[in-house]
Write a protein that holds these residues in place. Structure first.
Motif, PDB file in Angstrom:
ATOM      1  N   VAL A 185      20.651  46.740  -5.578  1.00  0.00           N
ATOM      2  CA  VAL A 185      19.419  47.526  -5.683  1.00  0.00           C
ATOM      3  C   VAL A 185      19.382  48.237  -7.025  1.00  0.00           C
ATOM      4  N   GLU A 186      18.244  48.182  -7.683  1.00  0.00           N
ATOM      5  CA  GLU A 186      18.045  48.881  -8.952  1.00  0.00           C
ATOM      6  C   GLU A 186      16.752  49.680  -8.887  1.00  0.00           C
ATOM      7  N   GLY A 187      16.812  50.932  -9.334  1.00  0.00           N
ATOM      8  CA  GLY A 187      15.628  51.772  -9.382  1.00  0.00           C
ATOM      9  C   GLY A 187      16.020  53.240  -9.364  1.00  0.00           C
ATOM     10  N   PRO A 188      15.118  54.117  -9.743  1.00  0.00           N
ATOM     11  CA  PRO A 188      13.737  53.803 -10.137  1.00  0.00           C
ATOM     12  C   PRO A 188      13.670  53.203 -11.550  1.00  0.00           C
ATOM     13  N   ILE A 189      12.832  52.204 -11.713  1.00  0.00           N
ATOM     14  CA  ILE A 189      12.574  51.574 -13.001  1.00  0.00           C
ATOM     15  C   ILE A 189      11.163  51.987 -13.426  1.00  0.00           C
ATOM     16  N   PRO A 190      11.035  52.831 -14.447  1.00  0.00           N
ATOM     17  CA  PRO A 190       9.686  53.233 -14.884  1.00  0.00           C
ATOM     18  C   PRO A 190       8.921  52.029 -15.436  1.00  0.00           C
ATOM     19  N   PHE A 191       7.641  51.980 -15.160  1.00  0.00           N
ATOM     20  CA  PHE A 191       6.816  50.917 -15.733  1.00  0.00           C
ATOM     21  C   PHE A 191       5.429  51.446 -16.069  1.00  0.00           C
ATOM     22  N   PHE A 192       4.796  50.786 -17.037  1.00  0.00           N
ATOM     23  CA  PHE A 192       3.440  51.090 -17.459  1.00  0.00           C
ATOM     24  C   PHE A 192       2.685  49.767 -17.554  1.00  0.00           C
ATOM     25  N   ALA A 193       1.474  49.750 -17.037  1.00  0.00           N
ATOM     26  CA  ALA A 193       0.679  48.523 -17.047  1.00  0.00           C
ATOM     27  C   ALA A 193      -0.767  48.865 -17.332  1.00  0.00           C
ATOM     28  N   LEU A 194      -1.556  47.832 -17.633  1.00  0.00           N
ATOM     29  CA  LEU A 194      -2.987  47.989 -17.829  1.00  0.00           C
ATOM     30  C   LEU A 194      -3.715  47.261 -16.706  1.00  0.00           C
ATOM     31  N   CYS A 195      -4.546  47.989 -15.987  1.00  0.00           N
ATOM     32  CA  CYS A 195      -5.314  47.407 -14.890  1.00  0.00           C
ATOM     33  C   CYS A 195      -6.266  46.346 -15.438  1.00  0.00           C
ATOM     34  N   GLU A 196      -6.235  45.169 -14.858  1.00  0.00           N
ATOM     35  CA  GLU A 196      -7.090  44.098 -15.363  1.00  0.00           C
ATOM     36  C   GLU A 196      -8.563  44.310 -15.017  1.00  0.00           C
ATOM     37  N   HIS A 197      -8.858  45.275 -14.127  1.00  0.00           N
ATOM     38  CA  HIS A 197     -10.249  45.527 -13.757  1.00  0.00           C
ATOM     39  C   HIS A 197     -10.961  46.427 -14.764  1.00  0.00           C
ATOM     40  N   ALA A 223       9.394  51.383 -10.063  1.00  0.00           N
ATOM     41  CA  ALA A 223       9.673  50.174  -9.285  1.00  0.00           C
ATOM     42  C   ALA A 223      11.107  50.227  -8.784  1.00  0.00           C
ATOM     43  N   TYR A 224      11.315  49.687  -7.592  1.00  0.00           N
ATOM     44  CA  TYR A 224      12.643  49.541  -7.003  1.00  0.00           C
ATOM     45  C   TYR A 224      12.782  48.077  -6.585  1.00  0.00           C
ATOM     46  N   VAL A 225      13.859  47.448  -7.009  1.00  0.00           N
ATOM     47  CA  VAL A 225      14.039  46.019  -6.758  1.00  0.00           C
ATOM     48  C   VAL A 225      15.414  45.792  -6.141  1.00  0.00           C
ATOM     49  N   GLY A 226      15.451  45.010  -5.070  1.00  0.00           N
ATOM     50  CA  GLY A 226      16.719  44.691  -4.443  1.00  0.00           C
ATOM     51  C   GLY A 226      16.765  43.241  -3.998  1.00  0.00           C
ATOM     52  N   TYR A 227      17.976  42.708  -3.890  1.00  0.00           N
ATOM     53  CA  TYR A 227      18.121  41.355  -3.367  1.00  0.00           C
ATOM     54  C   TYR A 227      19.488  41.207  -2.710  1.00  0.00           C
ATOM     55  N   ALA A 284      18.988  53.306  -0.026  1.00  0.00           N
ATOM     56  CA  ALA A 284      19.675  53.062  -1.297  1.00  0.00           C
ATOM     57  C   ALA A 284      18.806  53.496  -2.492  1.00  0.00           C
ATOM     58  N   CYS A 285      17.495  53.422  -2.321  1.00  0.00           N
ATOM     59  CA  CYS A 285      16.579  53.828  -3.374  1.00  0.00           C
ATOM     60  C   CYS A 285      16.371  55.340  -3.411  1.00  0.00           C
ATOM     61  N   GLY A 286      16.910  56.052  -2.397  1.00  0.00           N
ATOM     62  CA  GLY A 286      16.695  57.487  -2.325  1.00  0.00           C
ATOM     63  C   GLY A 286      15.333  57.850  -1.802  1.00  0.00           C
ATOM     64  N   LEU A 287      14.721  56.932  -1.034  1.00  0.00           N
ATOM     65  CA  LEU A 287      13.388  57.134  -0.502  1.00  0.00           C
ATOM     66  C   LEU A 287      13.463  57.313   1.004  1.00  0.00           C
ATOM     67  N   GLN A 288      12.626  58.158   1.523  1.00  0.00           N
ATOM     68  CA  GLN A 288      12.578  58.391   2.961  1.00  0.00           C
ATOM     69  C   GLN A 288      11.424  57.602   3.547  1.00  0.00           C
ATOM     70  N   ARG A 289      11.737  56.463   4.144  1.00  0.00           N
ATOM     71  CA  ARG A 289      10.710  55.644   4.779  1.00  0.00           C
ATOM     72  C   ARG A 289      11.231  55.191   6.136  1.00  0.00           C
ATOM     73  N   VAL A 333      10.970  44.476  -2.934  1.00  0.00           N
ATOM     74  CA  VAL A 333      10.350  45.123  -4.089  1.00  0.00           C
ATOM     75  C   VAL A 333       9.430  46.229  -3.581  1.00  0.00           C
ATOM     76  N   TYR A 334       9.621  47.431  -4.125  1.00  0.00           N
ATOM     77  CA  TYR A 334       8.768  48.571  -3.770  1.00  0.00           C
ATOM     78  C   TYR A 334       8.257  49.191  -5.068  1.00  0.00           C
ATOM     79  N   LEU A 335       6.931  49.371  -5.172  1.00  0.00           N
ATOM     80  CA  LEU A 335       6.327  50.000  -6.332  1.00  0.00           C
ATOM     81  C   LEU A 335       5.434  51.144  -5.896  1.00  0.00           C
ATOM     82  N   GLU A 336       5.478  52.230  -6.650  1.00  0.00           N
ATOM     83  CA  GLU A 336       4.549  53.326  -6.438  1.00  0.00           C
ATOM     84  C   GLU A 336       3.994  53.733  -7.804  1.00  0.00           C
ATOM     85  N   ALA A 337       2.681  53.937  -7.861  1.00  0.00           N
ATOM     86  CA  ALA A 337       2.068  54.148  -9.178  1.00  0.00           C
ATOM     87  C   ALA A 337       0.821  55.016  -9.087  1.00  0.00           C
TER      88      ALA A 337
END
Length: 219
Positions: free
Chosen positions: A95-107, A116-120, A211-216, A168-172
């Motif tokens: 598991v890796e995260g939190p991974i900061p990310f920035f994107a541009l909405c295509e709309h 982002a949090y990614v695990g496998y 593992a991500c430190g999130l309460q769900r 994969v979990y993302l919050e933005a």
């Protein structure tokens, strides 16, 4: 250590190779002119020391913010699994995260940003931890939607590693909602992608969030 070269994965390999966009100086200059025309029409005075280079800076920033389209050849390297057949091999998560990310909405071409949090669960192969961050950024540094970024990350990990499962979990925050439209002040959009064992086993999803430190609560 080897390069993934499954012939069935040629489309994936092509997307990961370095494919630098070819934008000429003439094109950049033309785009700067378009931006200047728009900014001026919308009220920006471009005849000040602070703003005379704004169209050039804007076009350059837009180009840099979408560099995910150029690919990343460093993502092609994978390694043999570290698991040697122990009973928990099909349960142990990377598991890796939190991974900061920035994107541009295509709309609206406005930014959205978050974590982002990614695990496998590895099968025969693993990927370097830093590559998970690269994976998030190659898909977020494009014109995108949040849901697709998560799907693309999961698809790529499945194609590269053929793991037992992917999470994969993302919050933005989406500025298209905060700056315009409904103008919510601090909304967060949350998306999840579950593949393989994660889709089948709620306890693995709960372990991932822990593992991500999130309460769900996953049921």
């Amino acid at each position: 250590m080897h390069i993934h070269d499954d012939p069935d994965d040629s489309e994936y390999l092509e997307s990961m190779k370095l494919q630098m966009r070819q934008i000429s100086d003439e094109q950049f200059h033309k785009f700067e002119g378009y931006a200047a025309e728009i900014f001026s029409a919308f009220g920006l005075n471009l005849n000040t020391p602070a703003t005379k280079d704004t169209p050039r800076r804007f076009i350059k920033a837009l180009f840099d913010s979408t560099e995910g389209y150029d690919g990343d050849p460093k993502l092609l390297r994978i390694f043999d699994t570290e698991c040697r057949g122990e009973p928990d091999c099909r349960l142990s998560q990377v598991v890796e995260g939190p991974i900061p990310f920035f994107a541009l909405c295509e709309h609206h071409a406005l930014p959205f940003y978050g974590m982002a949090y990614v695990g496998y669960i590895a099968h025969e192969n693993i990927i370097g931890i830093s590559k998970l961050t690269r994976l998030v950024r190659i898909f977020s540094k494009r014109f995108a939607v949040q849901e697709r970024i998560g799907q693309q990350i999961a698809d790529t990990l499945e194609t590269m590693l053929h793991p037992h499962g992917v999470a994969v979990y993302l919050e933005a925050h989406h500025l298209c909602m905060e700056m315009r439209g409904v103008r919510e002040t601090s909304p967060k959009t949350r998306t999840t992608v579950w593949r393989g064992y994660f889709a089948e086993d709620p306890s693995l999803r709960a372990e991932f969030f822990t593992a991500c430190g999130l309460q769900r609560n996953e049921r």
